[in-house]
Structure formats: C-alpha cells, structure tokens
Design a protein around this motif. Structure first.
Motif, PDB file in Angstrom:
ATOM      1  N   ASN A   1       7.526  -4.838   5.111  1.00 21.85           N
ATOM      2  CA  ASN A   1       8.274  -6.002   5.587  1.00 21.85           C
ATOM      3  C   ASN A   1       7.452  -6.664   6.687  1.00 21.85           C
ATOM      4  N   PRO A   2       6.846  -7.821   6.421  1.00 26.27           N
ATOM      5  CA  PRO A   2       5.983  -8.455   7.419  1.00 26.27           C
ATOM      6  C   PRO A   2       6.710  -8.857   8.695  1.00 26.27           C
ATOM      7  N   GLU A   3       8.033  -8.934   8.628  1.00 23.65           N
ATOM      8  CA  GLU A   3       8.814  -9.312   9.809  1.00 23.65           C
ATOM      9  C   GLU A   3       9.394  -8.097  10.532  1.00 23.65           C
ATOM     10  N   GLY A   4       9.128  -6.921  10.012  1.00 23.03           N
ATOM     11  CA  GLY A   4       9.666  -5.707  10.625  1.00 23.03           C
ATOM     12  C   GLY A   4       8.547  -4.806  11.115  1.00 23.03           C
ATOM     13  N   SER A   5       8.723  -4.221  12.272  1.00 20.34           N
ATOM     14  CA  SER A   5       7.681  -3.363  12.849  1.00 20.34           C
ATOM     15  C   SER A   5       7.795  -1.914  12.396  1.00 20.34           C
ATOM     16  N   TYR A   6       8.844  -1.570  11.638  1.00 20.17           N
ATOM     17  CA  TYR A   6       9.050  -0.179  11.243  1.00 20.17           C
ATOM     18  C   TYR A   6       9.060  -0.010   9.728  1.00 20.17           C
ATOM     19  N   SER A   7       8.291  -0.836   9.038  1.00 19.83           N
ATOM     20  CA  SER A   7       8.133  -0.660   7.602  1.00 19.83           C
ATOM     21  C   SER A   7       6.744  -0.093   7.338  1.00 19.83           C
TER      22      SER A   7
ATOM     23  N   ASP B   1       0.763   6.053   6.958  1.00 19.38           N
ATOM     24  CA  ASP B   1       2.156   5.993   7.399  1.00 19.38           C
ATOM     25  C   ASP B   1       2.857   7.305   7.111  1.00 19.38           C
ATOM     26  N   TYR B   2       3.913   7.577   7.891  1.00 23.29           N
ATOM     27  CA  TYR B   2       4.743   8.763   7.708  1.00 23.29           C
ATOM     28  C   TYR B   2       6.183   8.305   7.550  1.00 23.29           C
ATOM     29  N   VAL B   3       6.799   8.675   6.433  1.00 22.92           N
ATOM     30  CA  VAL B   3       8.162   8.250   6.135  1.00 22.92           C
ATOM     31  C   VAL B   3       9.096   9.454   6.191  1.00 22.92           C
TER      32      VAL B   3
ATOM     33  N   SER C   1       6.703   5.750  10.574  1.00 25.20           N
ATOM     34  CA  SER C   1       5.799   5.779  11.718  1.00 25.20           C
ATOM     35  C   SER C   1       4.380   5.543  11.235  1.00 25.20           C
ATOM     36  N   HIS C   2       3.637   4.721  11.965  1.00 29.31           N
ATOM     37  CA  HIS C   2       2.226   4.520  11.643  1.00 29.31           C
ATOM     38  C   HIS C   2       1.407   5.543  12.431  1.00 29.31           C
ATOM     39  N   ILE C   3       0.549   6.277  11.733  1.00 34.34           N
ATOM     40  CA  ILE C   3      -0.192   7.378  12.335  1.00 34.34           C
ATOM     41  C   ILE C   3      -1.594   6.935  12.731  1.00 34.34           C
ATOM     42  N   LYS C   4      -1.931   7.129  14.001  1.00 34.52           N
ATOM     43  CA  LYS C   4      -3.283   6.848  14.468  1.00 34.52           C
ATOM     44  C   LYS C   4      -4.132   8.106  14.305  1.00 34.52           C
TER      45      LYS C   4
END
Length: 208
Positions: free
Chosen positions: A122-128, A155-157, A165-168
C-alpha cells in the motif's frame, strides 16, 4: 515422499525417478496440462501434491490422474490469485500454499476454501509490505512469514495480526541497500534466518 526428483526449467517441468525423465509441457489444446512452460519454482505439499509456479499461473499436479489444475487471475473474482506471473512458493504449517508474484504481492491459497487471500503493498501506508514484486518466501517455526522482494529488501509479516515490519540487514544504510534484492530465504534448526541476496549471504538472528 514418492522419491521422485522434480526440476523446473524455462521449457517445462521434468520428473526424474533415478532412471529416466518424464517431461511435462503446456499444451494449448489440453486444459489439464502445465499452465506455462516457463517454470520458476516447484513445491511438494502435503499428500504428495506438486505445486509449480509459472509465468502464467499456478499449477497443481495430481499423481493419481497425472493432470495439472491451473489457478489463474480472474478479474471478476476477488478470491482468485492476484497475478499470473509467479516467482516463488512456500508451504504453511496448515498445508496451505504461500505464493509470491511479480506484481501482485503475496497470496495464500486456502485449500479448504479453495480461494486466495492477498497481502499487498500500500503506497499510502507505512505498515504494508515494501513491494508487490516478491522473490522469496519462508514461513518460520512460529508460523509467521518472511518476505523477500525484488529490490526493496526484507519484510516480516505476523500472520495472525497482519502486522508488517521492514527488516534492516545492516545498520549501515549503504550496506543495507546492497541486500535489497532477495533471492531466497531459509530458517535453520537453530532459528537463524538465512537470506540469499544479489550481493552475498546474510545470517539474521530473528530472536534478538
């Protein structure tokens, strides 16, 4: 479980029994053939189901009938697979099938309901999830999903809550960008997550 080896190629799928190969191809006049000859991934599910990710749909092979069933996108059916170009597959503990597509995010095929649910960017959402171009999938020992993308990292779902969560993979931004193209993901017996990228192999400690 039957002892066969399966190979996916750019020209069909091959099954090897230790002595000879049997080749499976798409046949335009046969709806029970492989959905496309360009096969990207193959997965053995429960009950000896063989699932094949192709560039034109998902195919399931039945040993008893020696036929393929095709799963393709249907714009009139929101519960169909979201995109026909499939890059990767993973097996869930429930026996359902995780599907990573080129432009349709992550799909989960529910075998009982015979339908697909979708996890999309979702380009408008920070948690997709970071991208809809999915290149690697792995369900871990907690039943959660690790998602590798073509050029947007890992990413971790958390499957039950849907939290993403986006994983660094490195605290250094420049180094982190080097690992953005994920090719494969695997969890070992100790719980470590191994991530294959275009710039090498990374071991991630998911516990810490």
């Amino acid at each position: 479980d039957l002892g066969f080896m399966w190979f996916c190629t750019l020209d069909g799928v091959n099954r090897y029994d230790g002595y000879q190969f049997v080749n499976y191809y798409n046949q335009r006049d046969n709806s029970f053939s492989l959905s496309n000859n360009s096969a990207n991934a193959i997965l053995c599910g429960y009950n000896n189901e063989i699932w094949v990710a192709t560039r034109n749909g998902l195919s399931k092979y039945d040993y008893n009938t020696e036929r393929f069933t095709a799963f393709c996108h249907d714009k009139n059916n929101p519960s169909s697979i979201s995109n026909n170009e499939i890059n990767c597959l993973a097996l869930s503990k429930s026996g359902n099938i995780w599907v990573g597509t080129s432009n349709g995010g992550v799909n989960l095929y529910d075998k009982k309901k015979k339908s697909f649910s979708h996890i999309m960017h979702n380009p408008e959402g920070s948690y997709s999830i970071a991208s809809n171009n999915i290149t690697a999938l792995c369900e871990d020992n907690k039943g959660n999903l690790w998602v590798g993308t073509n050029n947007d990292g890992l990413d971790y779902v958390e499957v039950k809550s849907g939290k993403v969560s986006h994983i660094k993979l490195s605290a250094n931004k420049a180094i982190h960008k080097l690992y953005n193209h994920i090719r494969c993901i695997y969890q070992d017996q100790y719980g470590y997550i191994w991530i294959g990228t275009n710039n090498g192999l990374v071991r991630f400690d998911a516990q810490n």
